[in-house]
Design an enzyme around this catalytic site. Structure first.
Site, short mmCIF file in Angstrom:
data_model
loop_
_atom_site.label_atom_id
_atom_site.label_comp_id
_atom_site.label_asym_id
_atom_site.label_seq_id
_atom_site.Cartn_x
_atom_site.Cartn_y
_atom_site.Cartn_z
CG ASP A 13 -1.83 -1.19 1.28
OD1 ASP A 13 -2.21 -1.68 0.21
OD2 ASP A 13 -2.12 -1.66 2.39
CE LYS A 16 3.32 -2.33 -4.41
NZ LYS A 16 2.84 -2.12 -3.05
N GLY A 40 -4.01 -4.33 -4.23
CA GLY A 40 -4.98 -3.26 -4.47
C GLY A 40 -4.24 -2.03 -4.91
CG HIS A 41 -1.51 -1.88 -7.46
ND1 HIS A 41 -0.82 -2.69 -8.31
CD2 HIS A 41 -0.96 -2.07 -6.24
CE1 HIS A 41 0.11 -3.34 -7.63
NE2 HIS A 41 0.05 -2.99 -6.37
CD GLN A 222 0.84 -8.79 -2.30
OE1 GLN A 222 1.64 -9.44 -2.95
NE2 GLN A 222 -0.39 -8.59 -2.70
P1 IMP Z 1 -2.52 -12.79 1.68
O1 IMP Z 1 -1.56 -12.20 0.71
O2 IMP Z 1 -3.96 -12.57 1.33
O3 IMP Z 1 -2.22 -14.23 1.97
O4 IMP Z 1 -2.31 -12.02 3.07
C1 IMP Z 1 -1.10 -12.11 3.80
C2 IMP Z 1 -0.74 -10.78 4.44
O5 IMP Z 1 -0.41 -9.85 3.43
C3 IMP Z 1 -1.89 -10.14 5.23
O6 IMP Z 1 -1.33 -9.42 6.33
C4 IMP Z 1 -2.49 -9.15 4.24
O7 IMP Z 1 -3.14 -8.08 4.88
C5 IMP Z 1 -1.23 -8.68 3.54
N1 IMP Z 1 -1.48 -8.20 2.18
C6 IMP Z 1 -1.74 -8.93 1.07
N2 IMP Z 1 -1.88 -8.14 0.00
C7 IMP Z 1 -1.69 -6.88 0.41
C8 IMP Z 1 -1.66 -5.61 -0.26
O8 IMP Z 1 -1.84 -5.48 -1.48
N3 IMP Z 1 -1.42 -4.53 0.53
C9 IMP Z 1 -1.18 -4.63 1.86
N4 IMP Z 1 -1.18 -5.78 2.52
C10 IMP Z 1 -1.44 -6.90 1.81
#
Ligand code: IMP
Length: 430
Positions: A13, A16, A40-41, A222
């Site tokens: 977040d 990017k 989420g972009h 991420q």
């Molecule tokens: P997962 O990727 O859904 O397995 O989640 C694993 C961890 O990564 C959790 O803490 C999510 O909140 C975090 N996470 C996954 N995608 C994002 C993102 O795009 N932005 C921020 N945190 C993320």
């Protein structure tokens, strides 16, 4: 030949999407190499807001080519829906997007397993999109790839085999196995037909583009602190957002990467559970959350807020080979007096400057702060660095000195014109 990698250097977040969109104008092709529709972009383009989850942010730039690399995990339904949504909003996709035949597919049972673990005491606050269970299947050599998905007999046999393997665990969901199976096959012919024209050997496409001296931009999802190997394990995602992930996740070799731009917010945020040394509660975090709209793009969860953390950033810069930085949301900090930045940690009475590996230590560290002057006013009007208040410029220069890296871009708002370019990010065209 130039390949530029744009990576998040915090917990995701960082903004990017906007930076990729900005730099993507000078690229020929924009590619994703890891993660899935957990990302989420948010991009504001032509006065309209787009939230992208799976498709590279570059798709909003007309004429640019986009690639979803083999390291990405792809939900066929999310792929279909996101493309349809973009097309409904006037974005042309056909002939501009390619999907690796080696990418693994996320199926409904991955989503059920993700939710099950979150609810049964093993939760880390995932996005519940099935990301972790899909990567598990990949590593366990049970995964189903796009090339398998496109062949009905192969797909059917693999699904039935995987449901047998997962039967015991899936039995604890409230949904019967037969219903889960039906869900997997529901709409399958339509999703398969839809996906087919996008499937390609994307490693070949990317390498040939580099051979033709095209500019490639790799977009991480991420951030480094959510990296499976270098993040705050086990509170991480199941892929490698760090720049090293580009090679395995897209099929280009390390010798072809020219630069790595790390994107950091001027403060820190995190969603989901896990250690967060500089986390704040109270008035400052509330102020930043509301002013900076700090709510997750994918899940809508309020983001946790903290001061900028140089210990964490140094680790992300080191493991990612970051060559320059983009600092985003500087405008959000205006009005906070004074500002603090974490320069070291204290762990059981000892001062440390490296991010600790131990999960207990990561929770136990206490930040050591330096205090800097705050600044006020509407920074979003600044178009040149000199337009910023002196204290804001000092904040940026201080970060550069401490991290020994240039801040090439400063972002002061969501839309594209609210971007201050301080030095060239792309290498010159050969
Ligand atoms: P997962 O990727 O859904 O397995 O989640 C694993 C961890 O990564 C959790 O803490 C999510 O909140 C975090 N996470 C996954 N995608 C994002 C993102 O795009 N932005 C921020 N945190 C993320």
């Amino acid at each position: 030949m130039s390949a530029l990698v744009v990576v998040g250097v915090q917990w995701g977040d960082e903004g990017k999407g906007k930076i990729v969109h900005y730099l993507g104008r000078s690229a020929d092709c924009i590619a994703r190499y890891q993660g899935g529709n957990n990302a989420g972009h948010t991009v504001v383009f032509g006065g309209r807001e787009f939230a992208l989850h799976l498709i590279p942010s570059g798709i909003l730039l007309p004429k640019k080519k986009c690639v979803i690399g083999n390291g990405v995990v792809v939900s066929p339904r999310a792929f279909f829906e996101e493309i349809r949504l973009l097309e409904r909003r006037g974005v042309r996709i056909q002939g501009r997007l390619w999907l690796s035949r080696n990418a693994h597919v996320i199926l409904p049972y991955h989503v059920y397993l993700d939710a099950l673990r979150e609810e049964r005491g093993r939760g880390i606050g995932t996005t519940r999109k099935g990301i972790g269970p899909c990567y598990e299947d990949k590593v366990a050599r049970l995964g189903i790839r796009v090339c398998d998905f496109l062949k009905p007999e192969v797909f059917r046999a693999l699904v039935l085999q995987n449901l047998r393997v997962r039967r015991a665990e899936l039995a604890s969901t409230a949904v019967p196995l037969s219903k889960i199976r039906d869900e997997v096959f529901k709409d399958y012919p339509r999703l398969r037909r839809f996906m087919d024209p996008y499937a390609a050997d994307t490693s070949r496409l990317l390498n040939e583009a580099l051979d033709r001296k095209r500019r490639l931009l790799f977009e991480s999802a991420q951030g480094a602190m959510l990296d499976l190997d270098y993040g705050t394990y086990p509170f991480v995602t199941s892929s490698n957002p760090v720049a090293g992930g580009v090679c395995t996740g897209s099929g280009i070799g390390p010798t072809r990467i020219s630069r790595v731009l790390g994107v950091a917010k001027a403060y820190t945020t995190r969603v989901g559970l896990g250690p967060f040394p500089t986390e704040l509660d109270g008035a400052v975090s509330h102020y930043i959350r509301e002013k900076g709209h700090e709510y997750g793009t994918t899940t809508g969860r309020p983001r946790r807020i903290g001061w900028l953390d140089l210990v964490q950033l140094r680790q992300a810069i080191r493991v990612g080979g970051v060559t320059q930085l983009a600092l985003t949301k500087l405008d959000t900090l205006a009005g906070i007096h004074p500002l603090k930045v974490c320069v070291a940690y204290r762990l059981r009475g000892r001062r440390i400057v490296d991010f600790p590996e131990g999960r207990r230590d990561q929770f136990d560290v206490e930040p050591v702060y330096e205090t800097l002057s705050g600044f006020s006013g509407d920074l979003s009007r600044a178009r040149r660095f000199m337009d910023l208040p002196l204290a804001a410029r000092d904040y940026v220069a201080w970060i550069e000195r401490r991290l020994r890296l240039p801040v090439a871009i400063v972002s002061v708002g969501r839309s594209e014109e609210k971007t201050i370019l301080r030095r060239a990010v792309w290498p010159r065209r050969a």
